[in-house]
Scaffold this motif. Sequence first.
Motif, PDB file in Angstrom:
ATOM      1  N   LYS A 132      -3.232   7.409  -2.435  1.00 14.12           N
ATOM      2  CA  LYS A 132      -4.615   7.458  -1.976  1.00 14.12           C
ATOM      3  C   LYS A 132      -5.203   8.836  -2.231  1.00 14.12           C
ATOM      4  O   LYS A 132      -4.514   9.847  -2.149  1.00 14.12           O
ATOM      5  CB  LYS A 132      -4.719   7.140  -0.483  1.00 14.12           C
ATOM      6  N   GLU A 133      -6.499   8.862  -2.535  1.00 10.52           N
ATOM      7  CA  GLU A 133      -7.181  10.136  -2.708  1.00 10.52           C
ATOM      8  C   GLU A 133      -7.334  10.824  -1.357  1.00 10.52           C
ATOM      9  O   GLU A 133      -7.489  10.169  -0.338  1.00 10.52           O
ATOM     10  CB  GLU A 133      -8.565   9.920  -3.313  1.00 10.52           C
ATOM     11  N   GLN A 168      -9.363  12.447   1.373  1.00 13.38           N
ATOM     12  CA  GLN A 168     -10.752  12.253   1.761  1.00 13.38           C
ATOM     13  C   GLN A 168     -11.431  13.594   2.014  1.00 13.38           C
ATOM     14  O   GLN A 168     -10.872  14.473   2.673  1.00 13.38           O
ATOM     15  CB  GLN A 168     -10.798  11.384   3.015  1.00 13.38           C
ATOM     16  N   THR A 228       0.842  -1.193   0.000  1.00 13.50           N
ATOM     17  CA  THR A 228       0.000   0.000   0.000  1.00 13.50           C
ATOM     18  C   THR A 228       0.877   1.242   0.000  1.00 13.50           C
ATOM     19  O   THR A 228       1.736   1.415   0.851  1.00 13.50           O
ATOM     20  CB  THR A 228      -0.922   0.011   1.234  1.00 13.50           C
ATOM     21  N   THR A 263       0.591   5.026   0.510  1.00 13.70           N
ATOM     22  CA  THR A 263      -0.345   6.037   1.004  1.00 13.70           C
ATOM     23  C   THR A 263      -0.323   7.304   0.156  1.00 13.70           C
ATOM     24  O   THR A 263      -1.274   8.062   0.155  1.00 13.70           O
ATOM     25  CB  THR A 263      -0.061   6.397   2.471  1.00 13.70           C
TER      26      THR A 263
END
Length: 88
Positions: free
Chosen positions: A13-14, A16, A8, A10
């Motif tokens: 990532k979009e 939030q 993963t 980070t």
Amino acid sequence: DNISNNTTNTSNKEIQTELGKDLSAYIKLRGPITIHDYMTQCLNHPKYGYYQTNNNIKIGKQGDFITAPELSQLFGEMISIWLISIWE
């Protein structure tokens, strides 16, 4: 060496939104929610809901979307013809 690429990241990532953060907190507190509850929050959340924000025009040519009946009465006429044809 594809295994090392599956970790993963980070940074991908979009970010939030505030509504997303609120929904995440709600789900963590109460558990899974229904699609109905999700859509209700997205549209009607008191602070972040689509219909609660002050983004002026929502529907129409200058808004977010327009439906066929707003463009022309032809759509309604075609539905009427179809309904009559299946009625007979």
